[in-house]
Design a protein around this motif. Sequence first.
Motif, PDB file in Angstrom:
ATOM      1  N   ALA A  72       0.815  -1.177  -0.081  1.00 32.30           N
ATOM      2  CA  ALA A  72      -0.005   0.082   0.070  1.00 32.30           C
ATOM      3  C   ALA A  72       0.891   1.229  -0.086  1.00 32.30           C
ATOM      4  N   ILE A  73       2.165   1.243   0.650  1.00 30.03           N
ATOM      5  CA  ILE A  73       2.897   2.317   0.850  1.00 30.03           C
ATOM      6  C   ILE A  73       3.513   2.501  -0.561  1.00 30.03           C
ATOM      7  N   ALA A  74       3.849   1.470  -1.224  1.00 35.80           N
ATOM      8  CA  ALA A  74       4.468   1.500  -2.495  1.00 35.80           C
ATOM      9  C   ALA A  74       3.569   2.188  -3.535  1.00 35.80           C
ATOM     10  N   ALA A  75       2.278   1.664  -3.382  1.00 34.00           N
ATOM     11  CA  ALA A  75       1.251   2.221  -4.418  1.00 34.00           C
ATOM     12  C   ALA A  75       0.960   3.586  -4.067  1.00 34.00           C
ATOM     13  N   GLY A  76       1.311   4.262  -3.224  1.00 35.05           N
ATOM     14  CA  GLY A  76       1.263   5.257  -2.764  1.00 35.05           C
ATOM     15  C   GLY A  76       0.024   6.017  -1.919  1.00 35.05           C
ATOM     16  N   CYS A  77      -0.236   5.283  -1.038  1.00 38.10           N
ATOM     17  CA  CYS A  77      -1.157   5.534  -0.227  1.00 38.10           C
ATOM     18  C   CYS A  77      -0.511   6.923   1.059  1.00 38.10           C
ATOM     19  N   ASP A  78      -1.741   7.251   1.446  1.00 37.09           N
ATOM     20  CA  ASP A  78      -1.473   8.539   2.629  1.00 37.09           C
ATOM     21  C   ASP A  78      -1.536   7.916   4.152  1.00 37.09           C
ATOM     22  N   GLY A  79      -1.853   6.781   4.314  1.00 35.47           N
ATOM     23  CA  GLY A  79      -1.907   6.409   5.754  1.00 35.47           C
ATOM     24  C   GLY A  79      -2.364   4.659   5.600  1.00 35.47           C
ATOM     25  N   LEU A  80      -2.194   4.352   6.984  1.00 39.26           N
ATOM     26  CA  LEU A  80      -2.339   2.744   7.054  1.00 39.26           C
ATOM     27  C   LEU A  80      -3.443   2.833   8.330  1.00 39.26           C
ATOM     28  N   ILE A  81      -4.434   1.699   8.346  1.00 40.42           N
ATOM     29  CA  ILE A  81      -5.071   1.718   9.383  1.00 40.42           C
ATOM     30  C   ILE A  81      -4.915   0.202   9.687  1.00 40.42           C
ATOM     31  N   ILE A  82      -4.430  -0.192  10.845  1.00 39.15           N
ATOM     32  CA  ILE A  82      -3.907  -1.566  11.292  1.00 39.15           C
ATOM     33  C   ILE A  82      -4.552  -1.936  12.659  1.00 39.15           C
ATOM     34  N   GLU A  83      -5.278  -3.154  12.552  1.00 35.35           N
ATOM     35  CA  GLU A  83      -5.677  -3.790  13.891  1.00 35.35           C
ATOM     36  C   GLU A  83      -4.533  -3.929  14.620  1.00 35.35           C
ATOM     37  N   SER A  84      -4.466  -3.978  16.047  1.00 34.35           N
ATOM     38  CA  SER A  84      -3.056  -4.257  16.611  1.00 34.35           C
ATOM     39  C   SER A  84      -3.572  -4.302  18.074  1.00 34.35           C
TER      40      SER A  84
ATOM     41  N   PRO B 187       7.353 -19.968  -7.433  1.00 36.13           N
ATOM     42  CA  PRO B 187       7.581 -18.555  -7.497  1.00 36.13           C
ATOM     43  C   PRO B 187       6.308 -17.765  -8.277  1.00 36.13           C
ATOM     44  N   ILE B 188       6.030 -16.513  -8.007  1.00 34.38           N
ATOM     45  CA  ILE B 188       5.000 -15.741  -8.385  1.00 34.38           C
ATOM     46  C   ILE B 188       5.468 -14.428  -8.836  1.00 34.38           C
ATOM     47  N   VAL B 189       4.910 -14.017 -10.127  1.00 33.13           N
ATOM     48  CA  VAL B 189       5.130 -12.768 -10.701  1.00 33.13           C
ATOM     49  C   VAL B 189       3.746 -12.355 -10.910  1.00 33.13           C
ATOM     50  N   VAL B 190       3.987 -11.156 -11.279  1.00 40.24           N
ATOM     51  CA  VAL B 190       2.774 -10.019 -11.254  1.00 40.24           C
ATOM     52  C   VAL B 190       2.708  -9.354 -12.621  1.00 40.24           C
ATOM     53  N   ASP B 191       1.482  -9.252 -13.091  1.00 46.07           N
ATOM     54  CA  ASP B 191       1.309  -8.639 -14.492  1.00 46.07           C
ATOM     55  C   ASP B 191       0.395  -7.441 -14.173  1.00 46.07           C
TER      56      ASP B 191
ATOM     57  N   MET C  51       1.452  -0.083  -9.295  1.00 47.87           N
ATOM     58  CA  MET C  51       1.305  -1.150  -9.046  1.00 47.87           C
ATOM     59  C   MET C  51       2.501  -2.165  -9.165  1.00 47.87           C
ATOM     60  N   CYS C  52       3.475  -1.993 -10.259  1.00 51.11           N
ATOM     61  CA  CYS C  52       4.653  -2.768 -10.125  1.00 51.11           C
ATOM     62  C   CYS C  52       5.417  -2.623  -8.697  1.00 51.11           C
ATOM     63  N   LYS C  53       5.458  -1.172  -8.149  1.00 50.21           N
ATOM     64  CA  LYS C  53       6.127  -1.057  -6.794  1.00 50.21           C
ATOM     65  C   LYS C  53       5.547  -1.882  -5.934  1.00 50.21           C
ATOM     66  N   ALA C  54       3.989  -1.572  -5.877  1.00 50.89           N
ATOM     67  CA  ALA C  54       3.234  -2.203  -4.865  1.00 50.89           C
ATOM     68  C   ALA C  54       3.650  -4.090  -4.872  1.00 50.89           C
ATOM     69  N   ALA C  55       3.538  -4.656  -6.201  1.00 49.30           N
ATOM     70  CA  ALA C  55       3.904  -5.995  -6.151  1.00 49.30           C
ATOM     71  C   ALA C  55       5.283  -6.287  -5.574  1.00 49.30           C
ATOM     72  N   ILE C  56       6.324  -5.487  -5.959  1.00 46.59           N
ATOM     73  CA  ILE C  56       7.539  -5.744  -5.417  1.00 46.59           C
ATOM     74  C   ILE C  56       7.588  -5.729  -3.839  1.00 46.59           C
ATOM     75  N   ALA C  57       7.046  -4.790  -3.155  1.00 46.19           N
ATOM     76  CA  ALA C  57       6.803  -4.577  -1.693  1.00 46.19           C
ATOM     77  C   ALA C  57       5.884  -5.663  -1.434  1.00 46.19           C
ATOM     78  N   ALA C  58       5.129  -6.118  -1.996  1.00 42.46           N
ATOM     79  CA  ALA C  58       4.197  -7.375  -1.560  1.00 42.46           C
ATOM     80  C   ALA C  58       5.192  -8.583  -1.475  1.00 42.46           C
TER      81      ALA C  58
ATOM     82  N   LYS D 226      12.107   2.790 -18.634  1.00 42.94           N
ATOM     83  CA  LYS D 226      13.505   2.882 -18.037  1.00 42.94           C
ATOM     84  C   LYS D 226      13.400   3.875 -16.876  1.00 42.94           C
ATOM     85  N   GLN D 227      12.686   4.656 -16.905  1.00 45.64           N
ATOM     86  CA  GLN D 227      12.573   5.721 -15.569  1.00 45.64           C
ATOM     87  C   GLN D 227      11.950   4.743 -14.290  1.00 45.64           C
ATOM     88  N   MET D 228      10.830   3.923 -14.929  1.00 45.72           N
ATOM     89  CA  MET D 228      10.368   3.304 -13.835  1.00 45.72           C
ATOM     90  C   MET D 228      11.066   2.216 -13.152  1.00 45.72           C
TER      91      MET D 228
END
Lengths: 344, 344, 344, 344
Positions: free
Chosen positions: B294-306, C272-276, C290-297, C327-329
């Motif tokens: 979610a952070i990598a996707a660009g979100c502004d915050g997280l809400i986490i049950e803890s 292994p698992i890749v994302v499209d 969504m590429c960045k999110a997939a990497i972070a996931a 290339k930038q991405m």
Amino acid sequence: MIIVMKQGAKKENIELVIDLVAKNKLKPVPLYGTERTVIAVIGDERILNKDTVEAMDDVDKVMEVLKPYKLAAREYHPENTIIIVGEDGNAADRVKIGGKEIVVMAGPCAVENKEQIISIAKEVKKAGAKILRGGAFKPRSAPYDFQGLGEQGLKYLAAAREETGLEIVTEVVDPRDVALVEKYADILQVGTRNMQNYSLLKELGKAKKPVLLKRGMWATYKEWLLAAEYIISSGNPNVILCERGIRTFETHTRNTLDLAAVPALKELTHLPIVVDPSHGTGRRSLVSAMCKAAIAAGCDGLIIESHTHPEKSVSDAEQTVSTEVLKQMMKEFKKVAEAVGRKI
Amino acid sequence: MIIVMKQGAKKENIELVIDLVAKNKLKPVPLYGTERTVIAVIGDERILNKDTVEAMDDVDKVMEVLKPYKLAAREYHPENTIIIVGEDGNAADRVKIGGKEIVVMAGPCAVENKEQIISIAKEVKKAGAKILRGGAFKPRSAPYDFQGLGEQGLKYLAAAREETGLEIVTEVVDPRDVALVEKYADILQVGTRNMQNYSLLKELGKAKKPVLLKRGMWATYKEWLLAAEYIISSGNPNVILCERGIRTFETHTRNTLDLAAVPALKELTHLPIVVDPSHGTGRRSLVSAMCKAAIAAGCDGLIIESHTHPEKSVSDAEQTVSTEVLKQMMKEFKKVAEAVGRKI
Amino acid sequence: MIIVMKQGAKKENIELVIDLVAKNKLKPVPLYGTERTVIAVIGDERILNKDTVEAMDDVDKVMEVLKPYKLAAREYHPENTIIIVGEDGNAADRVKIGGKEIVVMAGPCAVENKEQIISIAKEVKKAGAKILRGGAFKPRSAPYDFQGLGEQGLKYLAAAREETGLEIVTEVVDPRDVALVEKYADILQVGTRNMQNYSLLKELGKAKKPVLLKRGMWATYKEWLLAAEYIISSGNPNVILCERGIRTFETHTRNTLDLAAVPALKELTHLPIVVDPSHGTGRRSLVSAMCKAAIAAGCDGLIIESHTHPEKSVSDAEQTVSTEVLKQMMKEFKKVAEAVGRKI
Amino acid sequence: MIIVMKQGAKKENIELVIDLVAKNKLKPVPLYGTERTVIAVIGDERILNKDTVEAMDDVDKVMEVLKPYKLAAREYHPENTIIIVGEDGNAADRVKIGGKEIVVMAGPCAVENKEQIISIAKEVKKAGAKILRGGAFKPRSAPYDFQGLGEQGLKYLAAAREETGLEIVTEVVDPRDVALVEKYADILQVGTRNMQNYSLLKELGKAKKPVLLKRGMWATYKEWLLAAEYIISSGNPNVILCERGIRTFETHTRNTLDLAAVPALKELTHLPIVVDPSHGTGRRSLVSAMCKAAIAAGCDGLIIESHTHPEKSVSDAEQTVSTEVLKQMMKEFKKVAEAVGRKI
């Protein structure tokens, strides 16, 4: 409840689960399988919290054996519930939902003015409808759309009842309005968006009039029956379920009308079930076929958007049939009803 | 608006459509194609009712060109909205949602007692959270489940704020409770089941505190933004969107967390968006990975049950991470935030 | 297996179930609860047919305890599978999927001509991709759309490999073409529509090259892993899973990219698992996030539609990023990969 | 085609779109609105690639006006297609699908042995079925499940036809088997998983026998009709559509049977449509009600899993009705068929 431990679960974690079950005065029966250990729980599992057990170490999954709703379940109430609508006259003459007769509710999406609702009421009565539908409080996706006439709309509905003898079903969207709507309406409707508006459901549990509970467009049968359970457990046993389509990937129709809900719910619950093919399809040309299908599937009633001049309707015009067409359709509905041993 | 007539549409029906458009002071441009006639509408189409047009004879379909929401749309408000939370201290020091910093909100599903919420608050603060979450009014699928402590729970939340300096986000489920919840909370949360509870949304439009609007589990981006439009058009511009998963056919996870909503909504709206991976997955072991995503996707915050002791949580235990684990996770979150030019 | 009998099940029907279990050389353990009887089955339940048991009189439901796939399950194969791609050079230098490095596969939707594919290959190589994607056999919704160049397209892909050293991944849609595609490609792709094309899967089980198995847009994790099980049990252990979005009610994006699949499948399987994200969103402007999110996931690779001139692409143009943008991405992807302890 | 430009689109980008349309020998009509520019395209838009246009700079979205299928569309073929099944006897006596009569197809999920299929065939014939169903090639989710008897199963089906005079419908799953299956069967079935297996569809386009095309559980009406278009455009006009339920979030039923598909497709296409309530519900107890509903909705046929001993069925046992029950059900079906002006 059946508790499945993970492969290779530690002995102490298995014992913690067994202890928890025992502490809740239920009987744990551990079954040591070739690959996994499973703990069966004997007793009324509903006092154990599924979440809590699933959160324990080495627990893989928890499966429920008993249904989470009781008052709505046919298991504990085998005979059909028949709901009597309206207050005037003796019970025998009144409209009944859940019996042999399939009850047709028809009318416009929204009450627009007194003349409109009375003229439509007269026509749907001629067509054979027993109940007039019409919204005074309208939940609309956009804040800029017409939101209904409010109490004035309720008064017009009451005037239409006065004029025609039809009973009235109309939506209530706010717990603060339940008493007001109950003053005018014969059946209080919960719309799809409010199926899990628990404040509203609890307030309706205190009402004396029957409730028509539309299925949430995202709701499973279980969640729908739990919503009914909220109303019943709050004091009002007169709940009518209404299948109105669920949200799927298909966009040709506004929703996907799930007619299998009719026979499936007849097995799961004793409550009557009616079908709304207008919202279920969102297309006027499909309404007649789906009404006939709903009757053949075993429904107890139909709720149909109908207007003397559909193209002048302020909302949902594309799914509204003209009252002239309704009269023709009703003749066909009667034949299908007879074919399945019912009447209209 | 683009109005597509049916193949072989009658000339008089085409003219009726053209007349209707003109009568609404819009400019109709009929385009006579090889197979069909199309009528383009020039002007602010939002004054024409799509339903009404679709209900006219020989109209096949109607396509909207303009977005039905305005106040929430980035088109009319290009810069990001940054929401300042809380009342004490000067604005510069306060928590801001929608800026460079990604704000973490954490805490238990439900407030259970004073000691529980204060001890959890202390731990989530140590972990780096800025806002404490915790339910005092709990919407639960079954009427027999714990429904929250009500006002007492709000008081415990306020005590936790007093003790830790964390801001408070908590759910309001009934329009009658908005003023009460506003008295104690810093952010008022609308749960997924109430996203289209318009009475509640309008009441929140009168509140002075920001609103965290969870996506309905059935709702499209458009419907979600229209729900925000209800709040903004009722007077409250401080809406924070919260993606928390939608309902799909996949049952391994509780919901399907739609992270593409983050960059997609950043294009459609200027409002901040936070992500709830706890409800979005329903599985504790997936929360950390989805927070990072979610952070990598660009979100502004997280809400986490803890919770300090997740297995003792009265609800949603299986998706709650321990505060100890939260502390570890936060270190990783910081690295991902930096990698995308943000900070935590 | 747990067999739940109906409330009030007849004694003889309970005994018939117990007999069936025993006849299959499994141990039945009947548990007589307060409301229902449950029969637990000890032993490898997979030899019992769930359907058959559910069809017996007075059986309410049957719940499986063990997973229906074995070869794909992490339970029986705890360490990650790392797949080595290509044939030239020594293994240490070759591309590996499932290890520390996140492998980027990029290229056009379809191979259009020799110049196009070679010039794109050169650019995606410069960007840092290790594998070239490009369709020679194209499954298209409409029969009138471009269906690919067939073997000629495969030859052009081989020429691009010759020129750049990139490995090749390309789709095979017909069991009769597996040998042909294997002659040219380094990885054989199964498209979303063919995930349950068992004739194709079995044929791929006989291939010597790795298989990239895209998730069916309707498929649960379990069904996806069972499709992998078809390939592995037919002789080919080198299966790479590819999340590419599922079909939901949201129409703003072409599909809903289910990134929780990444950490969830890491638990369920060793593959292994890749994302499209190109097909997962259908919108070029969302691909980078969504590429960045997939990497972070935690994904092991990315497959990205990229073209030197996206607007000239014969298919999927709206979701194709230019090689310049790629290339930038890639620079940003490297940072996110490092933040989660991986590299690109 | 309607091309909507983004708000504030650059003049040169608008002109590039206009040029592209003109270059394709279509007529562009730019409409300069108050907020956006829209370009209407006059002519057969199907020669323009929607993807390509959407990929152009400053294009917001592209809306199609014409249907992408032609041969399957009722617009170009107003009268119903009636499909004659089988080869023996004169056409007048043969089974017809799409006419006044509703044709019932019944039989087991899988052919298990000669005695089984012949005895079931005799019983379903007594019940009034005209066509025998039974799988020789079985697509199964798990590789370890029974995959069918193959050609031997086809021979048994032919023997059952010999014995009873029933026509045969059976599934083909591999393009290499089309000729083989055609040798024995009267109707070739495409299963739900293969609806977009284009190699198979093209091969079936060369067959001389009718094709029963089941709806993909993820497929929209449009995609389903495009799959039919593949078969018709490859040379075989005899396509029977089969609604068998779609995948939704509801898990009580195996699929959600979308009966609105029946009247909706009657509007969109001239092809006959049959309904499969066995797979559509996955529950034997719901089959009868949904058959009646399908008849009332206007279907041209039913396909029902039926077995002399359902509990001995090797697959899909829980949704299979006994042939004894089938006989009773058929009496009720006749009444509903008559009520809607059809016969069985």
